[in-house]
Scaffold this motif. Structure first.
Motif: not given
Length: 230
Positions: A148, A154, A191-195, A206, A208, A211
């Motif tokens: 982080s 992230q 995992l979160p899209d903003e990673t 990223t 996102g 994805r």
């Protein structure tokens, strides 16, 4: 967070240095072919103090300079046990064509100090915290590292598990398309899209973006969406 990255060697594998900022301790990730000089330049330019070297997997294009870098800065290396044998016998992880290119001989050496990476482990190194996630598929011992930034962002060091628009090969010794599918479905897609993804080859991306545009992730997402009832 300070992130310095550059491609190195014939296969242009990305090497990264991560630190809290200039003049602070740093971690080096995947020092491949021809990485010694640019690492030395980055350490000097940003006044960094290497504390450890992390390996996402054991392929030679990611660990070629591991032993000399560890020796230069007197720091340990971290690698998953399933890939440790590649540090001294890199031919085990190469295709027949690549083995032939090296004439059937290719020698590397282990650093003096090597630690084992375990799935789910939390590593506190260079004032940073890394979560180890075992991601077999490209190799048996492939891992990714999650960390982080100071503002809560992230970052994922994905090695050869995930690239911008693609994924790592599964046809080399130790690779498995079935295990890669499970890795992507269970370890990457949640995992979160903003990673922010810092891959082993190519440009950053990223979760996102992948994805939405990576055909391998899109296929898995579509397969998990339940069909509408009639």
């Amino acid at each position: 967070m300070l992130v310095v990255g550059f491609p190195a060697g014939a296969l242009q594998a990305n090497c990264y240095l991560l630190a809290g900022g200039e003049g602070q301790p740093c971690v080096i990730v995947d020092p491949g072919q021809d990485a010694v000089e640019p690492i030395t330049e980055a350490v000097r330019k940003y006044r960094l103090s290497p504390a450890a070297v992390l390996c996402t997997h054991g392929h030679f294009d990611h660990v070629y300079s591991l032993a000399p870098v560890c020796a230069e800065y007197e720091v340990p290396a971290w690698i998953h046990p399933a890939d440790r044998m590649l540090l001294t016998d890199p031919l085990q992880g190469l295709s027949a064509d690549t083995v032939a290119m090296f004439g059937g001989r290719f020698e590397l050496h282990e650093p003096d100090e090597v630690h084992a990476l375990e799935d789910g482990a939390e590593l506190d190194l260079a004032d940073l915290r890394f979560t180890v996630v075992h991601t077999p598929g490209h190799t048996e011992g492939s891992v990714v590292f999650r960390t982080s930034t100071e503002d809560g962002g992230q970052v994922l060091l994905s090695g050869d598990t995930l690239f911008a628009g693609s994924i790592g090969r599964t046809d080399l010794p130790g690779g498995s398309s079935e295990r890669m599918t499970a890795t992507l479905r269970d370890r990457i897609l949640p995992l979160p899209d903003e990673t922010v993804v810092l891959p082993g080859h190519g440009s950053s991306t990223t979760i996102g973006q992948e994805r939405a545009a990576n055909p391998f992730l899109r296929q898995l997402e579509e397969a998990t969406v339940p069909a509408s009832g009639l």
